[in-house]
Design an enzyme around this catalytic site. Structure first.
Site, mmCIF file in Angstrom:
data_model
loop_
_atom_site.group_PDB
_atom_site.id
_atom_site.type_symbol
_atom_site.label_atom_id
_atom_site.label_comp_id
_atom_site.label_asym_id
_atom_site.label_seq_id
_atom_site.Cartn_x
_atom_site.Cartn_y
_atom_site.Cartn_z
ATOM 1 N N ASP A 41 37.593 -16.694 128.756
ATOM 2 C CA ASP A 41 36.326 -16.250 129.333
ATOM 3 C C ASP A 41 35.383 -17.443 129.249
ATOM 4 O O ASP A 41 35.110 -17.944 128.154
ATOM 5 C CB ASP A 41 35.754 -15.061 128.554
ATOM 6 C CG ASP A 41 36.559 -13.789 128.798
ATOM 7 O OD1 ASP A 41 37.128 -13.656 129.900
ATOM 8 O OD2 ASP A 41 36.621 -12.936 127.889
ATOM 9 N N ASP A 44 38.250 -3.387 136.121
ATOM 10 C CA ASP A 44 37.747 -3.027 134.795
ATOM 11 C C ASP A 44 37.617 -1.507 134.781
ATOM 12 O O ASP A 44 36.785 -0.949 135.497
ATOM 13 C CB ASP A 44 36.383 -3.688 134.531
ATOM 14 C CG ASP A 44 36.488 -5.209 134.450
ATOM 15 O OD1 ASP A 44 37.590 -5.708 134.144
ATOM 16 O OD2 ASP A 44 35.481 -5.889 134.708
#
Lengths: 254, 144
Positions: A12, A131
């Site tokens: 990330d 997600d």
């Protein structure tokens, strides 16, 4: 002979640094992307994912430079995403050295983005990132880094995305992400059964047994994790030896 | 020179003709491909590139092993149990004399072919770790 299940570390990225949070918040610094990429390449990772979590226009040149630096360290495939809103954005990410792109929020807002990028770059280059957050006995799609519900069913969205040309699904459990309590087997199995393309499971990994579970009952084709690899809690070689000993096909590094 | 163009018809490959080399879709070697039916191939090889059967998840995405069929210059020094990175849906299914290695995914398909000074692979050697690097070294030696 069979296709190896893939182990995919995920970086990330915020600017030019790797960060990690719990349930998508509480970010902390986790190192230099290129250094981590070189380590994973040497340790036998099967692929690497880099996600621009800020996904802001201002930071775009920094993220593209990070992709270049990461790609230069790799002899394995690289997937990059976060903030890709157009075929033009996708092209700049692929030109910077990624082999595949992930689409998330922008594809929910404008699903044609999936077909546009699949037509231009091939389905094998387009990963639909979903997600998902549990809502009763279903999962709802979350967007904008998991902050907003999109009013879509995750399984239905996966099917629609594949019909539009996505070549792979990256399914992240928002409920499990960062908790290290194991992957969401039910979510992954439901998506994997619903679509004809490979599925990458993400969110919640800690123990080797979590990976064995997601590759068997979860029907995942690949499994993604971040902090357990960054913090060297789980060496990739040991993880693969564990899986191999249980009859799960993996590429053992030489 | 290795070119990995990200286009739908770019089944990755390495090819060499005498002193010049390029990487391109192996489908270009064949007469035709179902991936782009309107376009003719280079017709260096007869036959057609077809979709892998949908009995498996497609694209064929990830690391798979080869089945060595005969002695290969491109695969010299490559361990028989090596994994290579594949990312494709279409492949040459019909095997002929130029097939030196196959891969099995849904069906057996041509993974490496060699014919005189022509070489092609279905996988991405540049994304296949040390095994891929060995293939590229062999290729460069063959081109020299």
């Amino acid at each position: 002979m069979s296709l190896a299940r893939r182990i995919i570390p995920c970086l990330d990225i915020d600017g030019d640094r790797v960060v990690k949070g719990v349930n998508f918040v509480g970010l902390r610094d986790a190192g230099d992307p290129a250094k981590l990429a070189a380590r994973y390449n040497a340790e036998g990772a099967d692929e690497l994912v880099v996600l621009d979590i800020a996904a802001s226009r201002d930071q775009r040149p920094t993220f593209l430079e990070t992709i270049r630096r990461v790609a230069a360290e790799l002899a394995i495939p690289l997937t990059a995403g976060g903030g890709i809103r157009s075929a033009e954005d996708a092209r700049s990410v692929l030109r910077a050295g990624a082999d595949k792109i992930t689409l998330n929020t922008a594809a929910v807002a404008r699903p044609e983005l999936i077909s546009e990028t699949a037509l231009e770059f091939g389905a094998q280059a387009v990963v639909l990132a979903i997600d998902a957050k549990r809502a009763g006995d279903q999962w709802t799609v979350m967007v904008r880094g998991g902050r907003e519900p999109a009013n879509r069913d995750a399984i239905a969205w996966a099917k629609e995305g594949v019909a539009l040309g996505a070549g792979e699904i990256l399914a992240t459990s928002m409920d499990r992400d960062g908790t290290q309590s194991g992957f969401d087997t039910a979510l992954t199995a439901a998506i994997s059964s619903a679509v004809s393309v490979p599925v990458i499971a993400s969110g919640g990994a800690k123990l080797p047994a979590h990976f064995a579970e997601i590759f068997t009952n979860g029907r995942a084709d690949a499994a993604l994790a971040a902090s357990i690899f960054h913090d060297q809690i789980q060496p990739i070689r040991e993880l693969k030896e564990f899986l191999s000993a249980r009859g799960i096909p993996v590429r053992l590094p030489c | 020179m290795i070119v990995n163009c990200a286009r739908p018809w770019s089944t990755p490959s390495v090819a060499a003709f005498r002193s010049w080399a390029f990487a391109w879709g192996s489908r270009h070697f064949y007469a035709a491909s179902d991936e782009a039916p309107a376009l003719a191939g280079l017709q260096l090889l007869p036959g057609r590139v077809r979709s892998l059967p949908p009995v498996v998840k497609l694209p064929h995405m990830g690391w798979n092993r080869l089945l060595f069929k005969c002695k290969s210059s491109l695969l010299e020094g490559v361990a028989a149990d090596s994994y290579f990175y594949f990312a494709h849906t279409y492949a040459a299914i019909d095997q002929r004399e130029e097939t030196v290695a196959t891969c099995s995914y849904g069906t057996e398909f041509v993974a490496v072919l060699e014919k005189e000074n022509m070489f092609a692979v279905q996988f991405h050697p540049e994304k296949s770790g040390e095994a891929g690097a060995q293939v590229l070294r062999n290729f460069l030696r063959l081109c020299a």
